[in-house]
Structures are given as C-alpha cells and as structure tokens.
Design an enzyme around this catalytic site. Structure first.
Site, mmCIF file in Angstrom:
data_model
loop_
_atom_site.group_PDB
_atom_site.id
_atom_site.type_symbol
_atom_site.label_atom_id
_atom_site.label_comp_id
_atom_site.label_asym_id
_atom_site.label_seq_id
_atom_site.Cartn_x
_atom_site.Cartn_y
_atom_site.Cartn_z
ATOM 1 C CG HIS A 109 5.308 1.062 2.378
ATOM 2 N ND1 HIS A 109 4.503 2.228 2.065
ATOM 3 C CD2 HIS A 109 4.932 0.803 3.658
ATOM 4 C CE1 HIS A 109 3.822 2.670 3.022
ATOM 5 N NE2 HIS A 109 3.892 1.656 3.911
ATOM 6 C CG ASP A 117 1.903 4.960 4.984
ATOM 7 O OD1 ASP A 117 0.989 3.675 4.913
ATOM 8 O OD2 ASP A 117 3.091 4.831 5.771
ATOM 9 N NE ARG A 175 10.118 -3.217 11.420
ATOM 10 C CZ ARG A 175 9.216 -2.597 10.831
ATOM 11 N NH1 ARG A 175 7.805 -3.465 10.742
ATOM 12 N NH2 ARG A 175 9.200 -1.614 10.027
ATOM 13 C CG HIS A 214 -0.187 0.025 2.477
ATOM 14 N ND1 HIS A 214 0.659 -0.866 3.098
ATOM 15 C CD2 HIS A 214 0.232 1.106 3.241
ATOM 16 C CE1 HIS A 214 1.103 -0.323 4.130
ATOM 17 N NE2 HIS A 214 0.839 0.995 4.403
HETATM 18 C C1 NAG Z 1 12.015 -7.242 20.833
HETATM 19 O O1 NAG Z 1 11.843 -8.860 20.407
HETATM 20 C C2 NAG Z 1 11.678 -9.637 21.532
HETATM 21 C C3 NAG Z 1 11.567 -11.026 20.831
HETATM 22 O O2 NAG Z 1 10.254 -11.094 20.192
HETATM 23 C C4 NAG Z 1 10.460 -9.221 22.485
HETATM 24 O O3 NAG Z 1 10.396 -9.881 23.646
HETATM 25 C C5 NAG Z 1 10.544 -7.585 22.851
HETATM 26 O O4 NAG Z 1 9.264 -7.286 23.417
HETATM 27 C C6 NAG Z 1 10.841 -6.942 21.747
HETATM 28 N N1 NAG Z 1 11.050 -5.640 21.970
HETATM 29 C C7 NAG Z 1 10.461 -4.590 21.243
HETATM 30 C C8 NAG Z 1 10.955 -3.069 21.743
HETATM 31 O O5 NAG Z 1 9.850 -4.592 20.344
#
Ligand code: NAG
Ligand code: NAG
Length: 177
Positions: free
Chosen positions: A112, A55, A122, A53
C-alpha cells in the site's frame, strides 16, 4: 484496541490451526499505537504521504480521521485503488508481513501507499504484532494442510525486522525456501 486486536488474532489463529488452541491462548503479543500525520498539501499530485510498502507486523488497524481518504492498496487487476473511509467509526484491518509468513502465504500482506489530500489533514494507524524475541513459524501442520510444505523458513521477529530495515520488500525472497 488491545482487546480488538487480540480477538482478531484468536479468530485468525483458530482458522489457521484449530487443533492447537493451547499455544494460541498463551501467545504473547503487543500493540503499538503509531499515529501517522499527513498534513494537507496544496499540490497532492506532486507528493506522496508514504511510499509503497507492506507493514511488518501481524495486523494493521487503521482509523482514517477527518473523513479523508489517503490509503491506496495495490490490487492485482485494478492497480492502485483508493480505500475510502467507511464512516468516522469504521476501522480498516489489513494483513502485514508476519501474518503472511505465519499463514504460509495464505493471507498475503498488503502492498500500500498513502496519498495526501489537497485541503484536509489526516491521521491514521495502529500496528499489532508479537514480541521481538518470538519465533515466527509458518503454520502448515493442521489436518486440512496435510502435504503442504512451508514456503518460508522460521524467523525470529527481531531478525525479520533487521532484514527488512536493510532490504525492504526483498526480504520475502530472502527467507523463502
Ligand atoms: C481535519 O482537517 C482540518 C483541515 O486541514 C484540520 O484543521 C484538522 O486538524 C483536522 N482534524 C483531524 C482530526 O485530523
Ligand atoms: C485491506 O483493507 C481493504 C479496506 O478494508 C480491503 O478492501 C482489503 O480487502 C484488505 N485486504 C487484506 C488482504 O486484508
């Protein structure tokens, strides 16, 4: 983030229409912090975090957390290309639809999609744009642009967002002259 978006915005507008600084300074805009959460996925080849899509607003400012890539943008010659997080402190700035229209296509909005990671979670995203009752007018009247005609008709932000919700990426062809 608000100060950063506004600074980027002034730089872009000063480039697009240097002679009209007044209207630029008084321009009302808003930011929306939208955090998209992409949990890790044991089978990343069988899932997408977000389908392809563009934004909708002016700018998308992205912080890819956890040093985890996920964003892919479609490049003309290379196809889907992964954008690696530069460092945990770097932000990625991409153009969205309303800036595409405002710049009369000079800054194309970025098509993207988002992949998921096999082991890491993430989080990403900030969107910056005008208030919904603003009118978006392609900027073609500066001295450098003599003879350039607008490719898009004027459109209210709210109308644009409604059209996009119904017609997705076809919306550009609907407002093109
Ligand atoms: C980073 O990845 C780990 C493993 O999936 C997870 O436990 C953690 O919450 C993540 N941290 C962030 C800031 O996304
Ligand atoms: C979008 O962001 C990526 C990563 O920084 C960059 O490579 C690309 O040039 C950007 N494209 C636009 C049109 O902003």
């Amino acid at each position: 983030m608000k100060a950063l978006s506004f600074q980027l915005w002034l730089l872009i507008l000063n480039y697009l229409q240097p002679s009209q600084e007044h209207s630029i300074k008084s321009f009302e805009s808003t930011g929306a912090l939208q955090l998209n959460s992409y949990p890790y996925c044991p089978n990343p080849n069988h899932a997408l975090g977000l389908a392809p899509h563009t934004d909708s607003l002016f700018l998308t400012i992205l912080h890819q957390t956890n040093n985890t890539k996920g964003l892919q943008i479609l490049k003309k010659d290379q196809g889907w290309t992964s954008i690696a997080p530069v460092s945990n402190d770097a932000l990625i700035v991409n153009v969205s639809d309303l800036l595409h229209i405002l710049s009369n296509g000079e800054f194309p909005s970025v098509y993207h999609r988002v992949l998921v990671d096999q082991t890491k979670h993430r989080v990403s995203g900030l969107f910056f744009g005008p208030q919904v009752d603003s009118m978006i007018v392609p900027l073609v009247s500066s001295e450098d642009n003599v003879g350039v005609v607008p490719k898009y008709r004027n459109v209210k932000v709210k109308e644009y967002l409604d059209l996009k919700a119904k017609h997705l990426e076809k919306v550009f062809s609907m407002i093109r002259f």
